[in-house]
Design an enzyme around this catalytic site. Structure first.
Site, short mmCIF file in Angstrom:
data_model
loop_
_atom_site.label_atom_id
_atom_site.label_comp_id
_atom_site.label_asym_id
_atom_site.label_seq_id
_atom_site.Cartn_x
_atom_site.Cartn_y
_atom_site.Cartn_z
N TRP A 17 20.82 -104.67 -79.55
CA TRP A 17 21.53 -104.35 -78.31
C TRP A 17 20.54 -104.68 -77.21
O TRP A 17 19.51 -104.02 -77.08
CB TRP A 17 21.92 -102.88 -78.28
CG TRP A 17 22.77 -102.51 -77.11
CD1 TRP A 17 24.12 -102.68 -76.98
CD2 TRP A 17 22.34 -101.88 -75.90
NE1 TRP A 17 24.53 -102.22 -75.75
CE2 TRP A 17 23.46 -101.71 -75.07
CE3 TRP A 17 21.10 -101.45 -75.42
CZ2 TRP A 17 23.41 -101.13 -73.82
CZ3 TRP A 17 21.04 -100.87 -74.16
CH2 TRP A 17 22.18 -100.72 -73.37
N CYS B 207 19.40 -100.75 -81.10
CA CYS B 207 19.24 -101.75 -82.15
C CYS B 207 19.22 -101.08 -83.52
O CYS B 207 18.90 -99.91 -83.65
CB CYS B 207 17.94 -102.50 -81.94
SG CYS B 207 17.79 -103.19 -80.30
N HIS C 46 44.19 -87.32 -52.27
CA HIS C 46 43.05 -87.50 -51.37
C HIS C 46 42.44 -88.89 -51.46
O HIS C 46 41.33 -89.11 -51.00
CB HIS C 46 41.98 -86.44 -51.66
CG HIS C 46 42.48 -85.04 -51.43
ND1 HIS C 46 42.69 -84.52 -50.18
CD2 HIS C 46 42.86 -84.07 -52.30
CE1 HIS C 46 43.15 -83.29 -50.27
NE2 HIS C 46 43.27 -83.00 -51.56
N GLU D 202 38.36 -88.34 -70.27
CA GLU D 202 38.12 -88.88 -71.60
C GLU D 202 39.15 -89.98 -71.94
O GLU D 202 38.80 -91.02 -72.50
CB GLU D 202 38.16 -87.73 -72.63
CG GLU D 202 38.04 -88.14 -74.08
CD GLU D 202 36.77 -88.89 -74.45
OE1 GLU D 202 35.84 -88.99 -73.62
OE2 GLU D 202 36.72 -89.42 -75.57
N GLU E 131 36.57 -98.45 -72.34
CA GLU E 131 35.53 -99.00 -73.21
C GLU E 131 36.06 -99.90 -74.30
O GLU E 131 35.36 -100.81 -74.72
CB GLU E 131 34.60 -97.90 -73.76
CG GLU E 131 35.21 -96.90 -74.65
CD GLU E 131 34.18 -95.85 -75.11
OE1 GLU E 131 32.98 -96.08 -75.07
OE2 GLU E 131 34.64 -94.77 -75.53
N LYS F 129 26.65 -97.71 -80.15
CA LYS F 129 27.06 -96.36 -80.52
C LYS F 129 26.05 -95.32 -80.08
O LYS F 129 26.40 -94.23 -79.65
CB LYS F 129 27.24 -96.31 -82.05
CG LYS F 129 27.70 -94.98 -82.58
CD LYS F 129 29.13 -94.73 -82.23
CE LYS F 129 29.63 -93.38 -82.69
NZ LYS F 129 30.83 -92.99 -81.91
N ASN G 233 13.29 -101.37 -82.09
CA ASN G 233 14.36 -100.69 -81.37
C ASN G 233 13.69 -99.82 -80.31
O ASN G 233 12.86 -98.99 -80.66
CB ASN G 233 15.16 -99.82 -82.35
CG ASN G 233 16.11 -98.87 -81.65
OD1 ASN G 233 16.60 -99.17 -80.55
ND2 ASN G 233 16.36 -97.72 -82.24
N GLY G 234 14.03 -100.03 -79.05
CA GLY G 234 13.43 -99.21 -77.99
C GLY G 234 13.02 -100.09 -76.82
O GLY G 234 13.47 -101.23 -76.69
N ARG H 45 25.17 -100.01 -83.94
CA ARG H 45 24.09 -99.72 -82.99
C ARG H 45 23.88 -100.84 -81.98
O ARG H 45 23.16 -100.67 -81.00
CB ARG H 45 22.77 -99.49 -83.75
CG ARG H 45 22.83 -98.34 -84.73
CD ARG H 45 21.51 -98.19 -85.42
NE ARG H 45 20.48 -97.76 -84.51
CZ ARG H 45 20.19 -96.50 -84.24
NH1 ARG H 45 20.87 -95.53 -84.81
NH2 ARG H 45 19.23 -96.19 -83.40
N LYS I 83 38.17 -93.83 -72.80
CA LYS I 83 38.59 -94.51 -74.04
C LYS I 83 39.25 -95.84 -73.71
O LYS I 83 38.97 -96.85 -74.35
CB LYS I 83 39.59 -93.65 -74.84
CG LYS I 83 39.03 -92.47 -75.57
CD LYS I 83 38.16 -92.77 -76.77
CE LYS I 83 36.73 -92.94 -76.37
NZ LYS I 83 35.90 -91.75 -76.28
O1 M6R Z 1 25.74 -89.67 -79.38
P1 M6R Z 1 26.08 -89.03 -78.06
O2 M6R Z 1 27.20 -88.08 -78.17
O3 M6R Z 1 24.89 -88.42 -77.39
O4 M6R Z 1 26.56 -90.24 -77.16
C1 M6R Z 1 26.90 -90.08 -75.83
C2 M6R Z 1 27.62 -91.29 -75.29
O5 M6R Z 1 26.80 -92.42 -75.37
C3 M6R Z 1 28.93 -91.56 -76.04
O6 M6R Z 1 29.77 -90.46 -76.02
C4 M6R Z 1 29.65 -92.77 -75.43
O7 M6R Z 1 30.08 -92.46 -74.14
C5 M6R Z 1 30.83 -93.20 -76.32
N1 M6R Z 1 30.89 -94.62 -76.39
C6 M6R Z 1 32.13 -92.72 -75.83
O8 M6R Z 1 33.20 -93.14 -76.61
#
Ligand code: M6R
Length: 612
Positions: A73, A2, A508, A485, A492, A607, A99-100, A27, A489
């Site tokens: 969030w 949040c 496999h 990766e 998400e 984020k 937030n938390g 956030r 991408k």
């Molecule tokens: O801020 P951080 O690098 O610790 O975040 C880790 C993950 O939450 C972050 O990389 C997340 O997977 C991203 N949305 C990937 O694009």
């Protein structure tokens, strides 16, 4: 998670809070809300984004010079109007944003219900404001003291702001595990989850420590106390962030801006850290502890998400170049699986935000076992940066798009530099190869710029495969984590199901999925395994899969086999992920845009994941 922002000063609070919420929306964007004090507590909140909130605001009720706002969030309770913050006390005198996660909220709620409190939402946050209300009313305490006492009964993570409509000159904030920054402007004061809503007004901040409670008075007096009621002695810091870094700068999305920034951000990550001509490379944080690294029996890297993919590439780098046994751990697993850690281990924690709860917990666990912790972090002054023993910032500037792009390549830049330095210092790579790697690393920004000129070609490929429901990403060696990766991408931001695999593992199991509708993105740049990758592509083609291959310039063999190819410049294999990931970022971006997805704020994501 949040986003939190609060303001007190001579100006209208509402516009400052709304602008701040828009900056914090990365956030979380499940719901948004504000409370402004002006002869009463005026609270507006709703499901959806800050833009939705603006539509329901009654302008005549949001005049006032003290207030707070929240963008959520969701953790406890669905994203709806009622669960949106701020939450009010039973008598509606107090309001809170949070937030938390309050872990013992259920016990607290039951106890409060027995005392006659009734709750309207499903949130843990509402329980907290009722607890503060209960303590305050029973013991007739000032807001800050009631908040402090309430927090002694709370288990969990929080950054909170609490307001009292009968005390329109005071803001109370507190934090534990979730970040909270106090901004000190000219006769105006701010609290926020990070400095982005503050930076327009002041560069002076105090980062609150865990279990600290701040009371800010309109006249500028402020006091920070610990949860044990001791007066804290905080340090005012200067933030180095400018407002342009927080704007889209003419790009349609932050993600696109951040992809295009990479020639610059990769260069920033190396600035002052190497000279191939002069044959030196150094990282300040590492230099002081070089012997620890050289004598390490083992390196353990821990991270989440994209940072975890960077860590996986580091495993290849550290073992290949420096011959140090290396392991990679999901922070969320590491923290709970009773790992064997010895004081001879070097733990490297990676995090763009520097606030990821699981990574922080993994660090604290490793610390408690006596290991040396090195942080690779972007967000300056963040909790992880402050918790680690030493570290290197990646210096790529604020990353706002939820999908991480430039932070990944900057993490890789720093990790590559570390591996080259260690390889050389340990005598595992020759002087000649050391200089060659440094020189190639210096050339990466211009090579990335060259790859970015292929955007139209990548856009065309995106248009050809955008309607798929599934995709496979394959890579070998250094480029296996790049496949992971690339798949992340795509998942998400476009909501297409995608999986990354080591190319040879395909046979496999995943090969069963391949048919004429399945795009298979192959990162095929590895010189060392070229023939094997050719065989893997043949296996896909034999089953009529659609092959999108990222190849080295001039690779006519794979070009002749694949349906689509994206050529990238040649570079030594340990450095190749720095290049091969860039077309995958663009491919995902264009597919997501073509599917009408909200690229910068994908559904369900945030984020910075500051809860477990
Ligand atoms: O801020 P951080 O690098 O610790 O975040 C880790 C993950 O939450 C972050 O990389 C997340 O997977 C991203 N949305 C990937 O694009």
């Amino acid at each position: 998670m949040c986003g939190i922002v609060a303001y007190v000063g001579p100006k209208e609070a509402y516009p400052i809070i709304i602008e701040g919420l828009k900056r914090l929306e990365y956030r979380g964007y499940d719901s948004a809300g504000v409370s402004i004090i002006n002869g009463g507590m005026h609270t507006f909140k709703c499901k959806g984004k800050v833009l939705d909130l603006e539509k329901i605001i009654e302008q005549d009720k949001v005049h006032g010079t003290l207030g707070m706002g929240h963008t959520r969030w969701a953790t406890h309770g669905a994203p709806n109007d009622i669960n949106a913050h701020p939450h009010l006390s039973g008598d509606s005198n107090l309001a809170i944003i949070h937030n938390g996660i309050i872990e013992n909220y259920s016990t607290l709620r039951t106890a409060l219900e027995k005392l006659g409190h009734t709750f309207v939402s499903e949130t843990d946050t509402e329980v907290l404001i009722h607890l503060i209300e209960e303590i305050r009313n029973t013991e007739d305490l000032p807001l800050e003291e009631a908040t402090r006492r309430a927090l002694t009964k709370v288990v969990g993570a929080y950054a909170i702001v609490v307001l009292d409509k009968n005390d329109p000159n005071k803001i109370v904030g507190a934090k534990n595990s979730s970040p909270l920054v106090f901004g000190l402007g000219e006769k105006e004061f701010f609290l926020a989850s990070d400095a982005s809503p503050i930076v327009k007004f002041t560069d002076k901040v105090i980062y609150l420590e865990d279990e600290e409670i701040i009371t800010i008075h309109r006249d500028g007096d402020y006091e920070i106390r610990t949860i044990e009621n001791e007066v804290a002695d905080p340090e005012i810091k200067q933030i180095d962030l400018n407002i342009e870094e927080l704007e889209k700068g003419g790009y349609e999305h932050f993600m696109l801006k951040e992809i295009y920034q990479q020639p610059l951000t990769i260069a920033e990550s190396m600035r002052g850290r190497l000279s191939a001509d002069e044959g030196w490379a150094k990282l300040g944080g590492m230099e002081q502890h070089l012997n620890r690294f050289k004598q390490a029996k083992r390196i353990v890297l821990t991270a989440c998400g994209t940072s975890w993919h960077a860590a996986m590439i580091a495993e290849y780098l550290f073992e290949d170049l420096a011959r140090i046994p290396t392991e990679v751990e999901y922070a969320s697993e590491f923290r709970y699986r009773n790992p064997i850690i010895s004081p001879d281990d070097v733990i490297i924690a990676l995090s763009q935000s520097g606030e990821t709860a699981d990574t922080l917990a993994a660090i604290n666990l490793a610390k408690s076992k006596g290991a040396f912790i090195y942080g690779i972090v972007n967000n300056v002054g963040s909790t992880i940066a402050r918790t680690t023993d030493s570290g290197s910032y990646i210096h790529c500037g604020p990353e706002i798009g939820v999908a991480s792009t430039k932070a990944f390549t900057s993490q890789l830049t720093v990790l590559t530099l570390m591996a080259i330095i260690l390889g050389y210092e340990k005598g595992k790579i020759s002087e000649g190869y050391y200089r060659q790697l440094l020189s190639e690393l210096e050339s990466v920004p211009s090579l990335v710029a060259k790859i970015l000129t292929k955007a139209d070609q990548i856009k065309y490929i995106a248009s050809e495969i955008r309607n798929t429901s599934n995709a496979l990403y394959l890579g070998r060696g250094y480029n296996f984590p790049v496949a992971l990766e690339g798949a992340l991408k795509l998942k998400e931001i476009s909501y297409i199901h995608a999986e990354g695999y080591p190319a040879a593992e395909m046979k496999h199991g995943p090969i069963a999925l391949i048919d004429m509708y399945m795009p298979v993105v192959v990162i095929a740049t590895n010189k060392s395994a070229h023939e094997k990758i050719v065989s893997n592509i043949q296996e896909v083609k034999a089953r009529k899969g659609i092959v999108v291959a990222v190849v080295t310039e001039g690779d006519h063999i794979i070009k002749g086999m694949a349906d689509f190819t994206i050529e990238i410049p040649y570079i030594e294999e340990p450095l190749s992920p720095l290049l091969s990931v860039v077309p995958l970022q663009l491919l995902s971006y264009y597919i997501a845009v073509m599917r009408g997805c909200h690229v910068d704020q994908p559904r369900n994501l945030a984020k910075s994941v500051t809860v477990e």
